[in-house]
Write a protein that holds these residues in place. Structure first.
Motif, PDB file in Angstrom:
ATOM      1  N   ILE A   1      54.100  53.324  39.869  1.00 38.54           N
ATOM      2  CA  ILE A   1      53.157  53.699  41.473  1.00 38.54           C
ATOM      3  C   ILE A   1      53.561  52.737  42.915  1.00 38.54           C
ATOM      4  N   VAL A   2      53.572  51.673  42.651  1.00 33.63           N
ATOM      5  CA  VAL A   2      54.187  50.874  43.373  1.00 33.63           C
ATOM      6  C   VAL A   2      55.008  51.073  44.056  1.00 33.63           C
ATOM      7  N   LEU A   3      56.426  51.748  43.316  1.00 40.48           N
ATOM      8  CA  LEU A   3      57.784  52.206  43.514  1.00 40.48           C
ATOM      9  C   LEU A   3      56.991  54.139  44.283  1.00 40.48           C
ATOM     10  N   ALA A   4      56.547  53.712  43.888  1.00 44.54           N
ATOM     11  CA  ALA A   4      56.126  56.074  44.652  1.00 44.54           C
ATOM     12  C   ALA A   4      55.718  55.202  45.916  1.00 44.54           C
ATOM     13  N   LEU A   5      54.481  54.394  46.109  1.00 41.20           N
ATOM     14  CA  LEU A   5      54.230  53.669  46.760  1.00 41.20           C
ATOM     15  C   LEU A   5      55.124  53.148  48.236  1.00 41.20           C
ATOM     16  N   GLY A   6      55.805  52.643  47.472  1.00 35.72           N
ATOM     17  CA  GLY A   6      57.187  52.087  47.915  1.00 35.72           C
ATOM     18  C   GLY A   6      58.131  52.809  48.773  1.00 35.72           C
ATOM     19  N   ARG A   7      58.300  54.190  47.904  1.00 32.60           N
ATOM     20  CA  ARG A   7      58.988  55.256  48.329  1.00 32.60           C
ATOM     21  C   ARG A   7      58.947  56.263  49.715  1.00 32.60           C
ATOM     22  N   ARG A   8      58.108  55.316  49.776  1.00 35.59           N
ATOM     23  CA  ARG A   8      57.186  56.056  51.346  1.00 35.59           C
ATOM     24  C   ARG A   8      56.229  55.537  52.043  1.00 35.59           C
ATOM     25  N   SER A   9      56.926  54.156  52.070  1.00 36.94           N
ATOM     26  CA  SER A   9      56.435  53.272  52.898  1.00 36.94           C
ATOM     27  C   SER A   9      56.872  53.301  54.409  1.00 36.94           C
ATOM     28  N   GLU A  10      56.709  52.690  54.486  1.00 34.51           N
ATOM     29  CA  GLU A  10      57.617  53.122  56.377  1.00 34.51           C
ATOM     30  C   GLU A  10      58.064  51.980  56.754  1.00 34.51           C
ATOM     31  N   LEU A  11      57.910  50.708  56.031  1.00 39.30           N
ATOM     32  CA  LEU A  11      58.693  49.507  55.949  1.00 39.30           C
ATOM     33  C   LEU A  11      60.589  49.566  55.238  1.00 39.30           C
ATOM     34  N   LEU A  12      61.431  49.005  56.083  1.00 34.47           N
ATOM     35  CA  LEU A  12      62.187  50.697  55.990  1.00 34.47           C
ATOM     36  C   LEU A  12      62.937  49.851  54.874  1.00 34.47           C
ATOM     37  N   VAL A  13      62.733  48.413  54.526  1.00 33.84           N
ATOM     38  CA  VAL A  13      63.467  47.540  53.655  1.00 33.84           C
ATOM     39  C   VAL A  13      63.079  48.081  52.206  1.00 33.84           C
ATOM     40  N   LEU A  14      61.454  47.853  52.013  1.00 32.32           N
ATOM     41  CA  LEU A  14      60.802  48.934  50.984  1.00 32.32           C
ATOM     42  C   LEU A  14      61.366  49.792  50.751  1.00 32.32           C
ATOM     43  N   LYS A  15      61.518  50.419  51.605  1.00 35.91           N
ATOM     44  CA  LYS A  15      62.106  52.240  51.332  1.00 35.91           C
ATOM     45  C   LYS A  15      62.911  52.471  50.521  1.00 35.91           C
ATOM     46  N   VAL A  16      64.095  51.814  51.353  1.00 28.73           N
ATOM     47  CA  VAL A  16      65.020  52.078  51.307  1.00 28.73           C
ATOM     48  C   VAL A  16      66.198  51.059  49.594  1.00 28.73           C
ATOM     49  N   ILE A  17      65.242  49.761  49.303  1.00 32.41           N
ATOM     50  CA  ILE A  17      65.121  49.119  47.447  1.00 32.41           C
ATOM     51  C   ILE A  17      64.718  50.349  47.299  1.00 32.41           C
ATOM     52  N   SER A  18      63.220  50.826  47.422  1.00 34.23           N
ATOM     53  CA  SER A  18      62.580  51.949  45.937  1.00 34.23           C
ATOM     54  C   SER A  18      64.123  53.424  45.646  1.00 34.23           C
ATOM     55  N   ILE A  19      64.589  53.253  47.154  1.00 36.14           N
ATOM     56  CA  ILE A  19      64.964  54.527  46.914  1.00 36.14           C
ATOM     57  C   ILE A  19      65.741  53.987  46.176  1.00 36.14           C
ATOM     58  N   CYS A  20      66.593  53.365  46.493  1.00 36.82           N
ATOM     59  CA  CYS A  20      67.602  52.776  45.704  1.00 36.82           C
ATOM     60  C   CYS A  20      67.321  52.997  44.753  1.00 36.82           C
ATOM     61  N   PHE A  21      66.983  51.988  43.863  1.00 34.87           N
ATOM     62  CA  PHE A  21      66.523  51.769  42.615  1.00 34.87           C
ATOM     63  C   PHE A  21      65.668  53.427  41.307  1.00 34.87           C
ATOM     64  N   ILE A  22      64.906  53.994  42.516  1.00 36.73           N
ATOM     65  CA  ILE A  22      64.498  55.252  41.630  1.00 36.73           C
ATOM     66  C   ILE A  22      66.044  55.696  41.306  1.00 36.73           C
ATOM     67  N   GLU A  23      66.637  56.193  42.293  1.00 40.05           N
ATOM     68  CA  GLU A  23      68.038  56.887  42.118  1.00 40.05           C
ATOM     69  C   GLU A  23      69.030  56.232  40.437  1.00 40.05           C
ATOM     70  N   PHE A  24      69.399  54.963  41.644  1.00 35.32           N
ATOM     71  CA  PHE A  24      70.444  54.456  39.970  1.00 35.32           C
ATOM     72  C   PHE A  24      69.686  55.257  38.771  1.00 35.32           C
ATOM     73  N   ILE A  25      68.469  54.667  38.693  1.00 37.98           N
ATOM     74  CA  ILE A  25      67.692  54.519  36.769  1.00 37.98           C
ATOM     75  C   ILE A  25      67.878  56.062  36.435  1.00 37.98           C
ATOM     76  N   ARG A  26      67.295  56.526  37.832  1.00 42.26           N
ATOM     77  CA  ARG A  26      67.226  58.257  37.238  1.00 42.26           C
ATOM     78  C   ARG A  26      68.670  59.430  36.968  1.00 42.26           C
ATOM     79  N   GLY A  27      69.708  58.751  37.550  1.00 42.87           N
ATOM     80  CA  GLY A  27      70.895  59.235  37.513  1.00 42.87           C
ATOM     81  C   GLY A  27      71.884  58.010  36.335  1.00 42.87           C
ATOM     82  N   VAL A  28      70.939  57.298  35.798  1.00 37.67           N
ATOM     83  CA  VAL A  28      72.242  56.404  34.444  1.00 37.67           C
ATOM     84  C   VAL A  28      71.170  57.337  33.465  1.00 37.67           C
ATOM     85  N   PRO A  29      71.624  57.994  32.024  1.00 37.85           N
ATOM     86  CA  PRO A  29      70.719  58.234  31.164  1.00 37.85           C
ATOM     87  C   PRO A  29      70.339  57.214  30.269  1.00 37.85           C
ATOM     88  N   LEU A  30      69.476  57.278  30.214  1.00 38.39           N
ATOM     89  CA  LEU A  30      68.643  56.416  29.084  1.00 38.39           C
ATOM     90  C   LEU A  30      69.451  55.497  28.334  1.00 38.39           C
TER      91      LEU A  30
END
Lengths: 338, 371
Positions: B183-212
């Motif tokens: 939930i925090v990551l989802a809010l972060g990704r929609r946040s207007e704070l750039l740093v928060l947004k970028v961190i969230s996007i990087c985290f989500i995309e990196f983890i989703r881009g790699v198999p478990l």
């Protein structure tokens, strides 16, 4: 950038710590147990018994080493490793030794920087046929249909063997051992081929195992043995000579039952040296004086271990074959303790 | 006809039941099973197939099965059916793995406490919910000490964990920890704070881009190289962290889907009320968004729960891994079907309960969007 350099500094410290750390033997003595890598389950070679303890042909080597160090075969902790994690676990120091039917090859020795301390089972690709086929030798298999796992070295070995002997065969492609078992039993192929120990284990699961025979020919070399990592020769020597003592013990007739008596009363000085009543061979390795006696008493000599877990009287039913003592025409041979 | 002698005032004759062929089971069968020649043929064919399949299955499953043999050989000597002895003899092993026998009460206790801790989270009508909730919050700490030991309890290394206990531990930890993080990551990704947004996007995309499985390999092998030899960072803890991160990335995207579905008016209305960001999210937006996301979230959780079986590849022995080591015992060789059926039943019960709970939750919360 600062974070990165800090990270590198930390890594450097770790590197220094690694080189400065004590020998493997000292580490093992300090923590009070041997950490041994085994497989997650290979029939007869490594399995959990009804009480949940690891048993088998490979854990027996770990127990002998633990007995040689501590005089107590129970001071082993097992780490189940898979084909993918086994070498990393050994190289990273998570385990002290690996006893997991692993084939000794040049690249594993030189490239992965691991030391194979010996061979405790000579495996190789074999053939299984129904008895009703009346075949006595693989050379009579011209024109047979063969169940073979695709994309493996066994497939290549098979092609080589039939070409060398000017024979033809019809491959029946399978993916897994379980599939091979089903196809073979359903009669979709005359012959099933994979590693001989695997064939024996598979045959043991048949309802009428005696209706099937393993042919005497072995067409590839798979020497399996325990291994340690490069960099600590003393530790390598300990595991190597523990295995050698188990092998020598069989050759010289020392068993778990008579070891104590032999140590005191044997006439053969080789036995006395091995069991620690003569010479100072244990301390040379950095071990206790009676290391050999303890190793043999842990689970018996090589032959006893073989017969208990995979031998002809077990459901696995492997013959000694190549794994007989050299005096009996096999390849199992230990240098002398002296 | 006797009917003729019966007297009823006009209009007061009681309703007669429909003719026999037009009511009850017969009517239902005529309408559903034999309504046309095709259906009749299909019905008979179906009955025949059931007749072919069920008796041999029952035979194998129960009637000819052996429950108390000491080995497979004994089983096969006595009967031709399933050899459930392997499951019965190895039941404790399949449940507790290698956990020391005399300490298994700690596993049982933590399982019971887990059930207690889940009640106030799962059911909002639980009495004394607020106080109970405090217990739920400290439960992870209690469970940690119960399972790993410490504070006077004899320590148990996680290498001894295994079987169903391991599956539940990884599954529940992953599920419980990944929801808030997601939930925090989802809010972060929609946040207007750039740093928060970028961190969230990087985290989500990196983890989703790699198999478990890759993350598990990182946890089991790569991390060792960064740690000094001898220092031992619990493998299971590493796995728990990786599984949680993995699941959190997926949950984040599911929740973001829910957030996208909330009309802009809801945000504006909340802001017009003078609510702060957290109050707006906590009181107005998230309750609606999470409600919409329930099927997706549960989907992810069930997937995660089943993915825990992947740990067998890095040598942690969950029930599937244990079945391999059990089948390697020459006493029980060749009984894979029995073990796999047992494990399948366990997973089905777990996953089906999750699925039913999510339906219960959806029904309870259907306030506007349900069709």
């Amino acid at each position: 950038m600062k974070v990165l350099s800090g990270f590198i500094a930390a890594a450097a410290v770790v590197g220094v710590a690694a080189t400065a750390s004590a020998s493997t033997l000292d580490d093992i003595k300090a923590k009070g147990f041997l950490q041994c890598g085994v497989s997650t389950g290979v029939a007869g070679f490594a399995f959990t018994d009804d009480k949940g303890n690891w048993q088998g042909f490979d854990p027996a080597v770990c127990q002998a080493v633990a007995a040689a160090i501590f005089g107590d075969k129970s001071k082993v902790k097992y780490t189940p490793t898979t084909g993918k994690t086994r070498f990393e676990a050994l190289k990273s120091g998570e385990i002290d030794m690996l006893a997991r039917n692993t084939t000794w090859t040049l690249s594993r020795d030189a490239d992965l920087k691991l030391t194979f301390v010996g061979v405790n089972y000579y495996d190789g690709q074999g053939f299984m046929v129904p008895k009703s086929l009346g075949v006595k030798s693989a050379k009579e298999l011209d024109g047979a249909s063969v169940c073979i796992q695709t994309g493996t070295t066994t497939e290549l070995n098979l092609a080589d063997y039939f070409r060398t002997n000017n024979m033809k065969y019809e491959p029946v492609a399978i993916e897994t051992n379980a599939e091979g078992r089903t196809n073979y039993l359903a009669g979709r192929c005359d012959v099933y081929t994979t590693d001989a120990s695997g064939l024996a284990a598979t045959r043991a699961t048949f309802e009428n195992p005696n209706d099937h025979v393993l042919l005497p020919e072995i067409i590839s070399k798979e020497p399996l043995g325990p291994l340690v990592r490069h960099g600590d020769d003393q530790w390598g020597d300990i595991v190597r000579w523990t295995l050698n003592v188990l092998i020598s013990a069989e050759e010289l007739g020392v068993t778990a039952a008579n070891a104590d008596d032999m140590a005191k009363n044997a006439k053969n000085p080789e036995i006395k040296r091995m069991l620690g009543t003569e010479g100072k061979f244990g301390p040379m390795l950095g071990l206790r004086q009676d290391w050999g006696l303890m190793a043999v008493k842990a689970g018996g000599n090589y032959g006893e271990i073989f017969e208990r877990f995979i031998g002809a009287k077990t459901p696995i039913g492997l013959e000694r074959g190549l794994n007989a003592q050299w005096v009996n025409g096999g390849l199992i041979y230990s240098p002398p303790v002296r | 006809m006797t009917d003729a002698t019966q007297t009823h005032a006009p209009g007061t004759h009681p309703d007669l039941p429909p003719p026999l062929g037009n009511r009850g089971a017969i009517k239902w069968m005529r309408e559903n099973l034999f309504s046309s020649p095709t259906n009749t043929v299909l019905t008979l064919l179906g009955i025949y197939l059931i007749y072919l399949a069920i008796p041999p299955f029952l035979d194998w499953f129960i009637l000819n099965a052996v429950f108390d043999a000491g080995s497979r050989a004994e089983c096969w000597e006595r009967a031709s059916g399933a050899c459930w002895s392997v499951v019965i003899v190895r039941f404790d092993q399949l449940v507790y793995g290698f956990y020391p026998v005399e300490l298994r009460w700690r596993v049982d206790l933590s399982a019971v406490l887990l059930a207690v801790a889940l009640v106030p989270i799962l059911f909002d009508k639980a009495p004394y919910r607020r106080g109970w909730f405090v217990f739920s919050l400290i439960y992870p700490v209690i469970a940690f000490f119960l399972l790993w030991g410490g504070l006077g309890l004899e320590p148990v290394e996680s290498a001894k964990f295994g079987g169903i206990m391991l599956t539940v531990l990884i599954g529940v930890t992953g599920i419980v920890a990944s929801l808030p993080l997601g939930i925090v990551l989802a809010l972060g990704r929609r946040s207007e704070l750039l740093v928060l947004k970028v961190i969230s996007i990087c985290f989500i995309e990196f983890i989703r881009g790699v198999p478990l499985i890759t993350l598990l390999f990182v946890a089991s092998t790569l991390l060792n190289y960064f740690l000094p030899p001898g220092t031992y960072f619990d493998l299971l803890l590493r796995v728990l962290i990786m599984v949680t991160l993995f699941s959190a990335a997926y949950i984040a995207e599911v929740v973001r889907g829910g957030l996208q579905a909330i009309p802009r008016g809801q945000f504006e209305a909340a802001m017009a009320m003078g609510l702060s960001y957290w109050k707006m999210m906590g009181l107005v937006v998230l309750p609606q968004a999470l409600k919409i996301s329930i099927p997706g979230i549960v989907n992810t959780f069930i997937g995660l729960y089943k993915d825990t079986t992947l740990v067998v590849i890095i040598g942690l022995l969950d029930p599937l891994g244990l079945s391999q080591s059990i089948l390697a015992d020459s006493k029980w060789q060749g009984l894979s079907t029995e073990l796999y059926i047992f494990i399948a039943i366990f997973f089905f019960i777990s996953c089906f309960s999750m699925s039913r709970y999510s339906i219960y939750l959806e029904n309870k919360l259907h306030t506007g969007h349900k069709r």
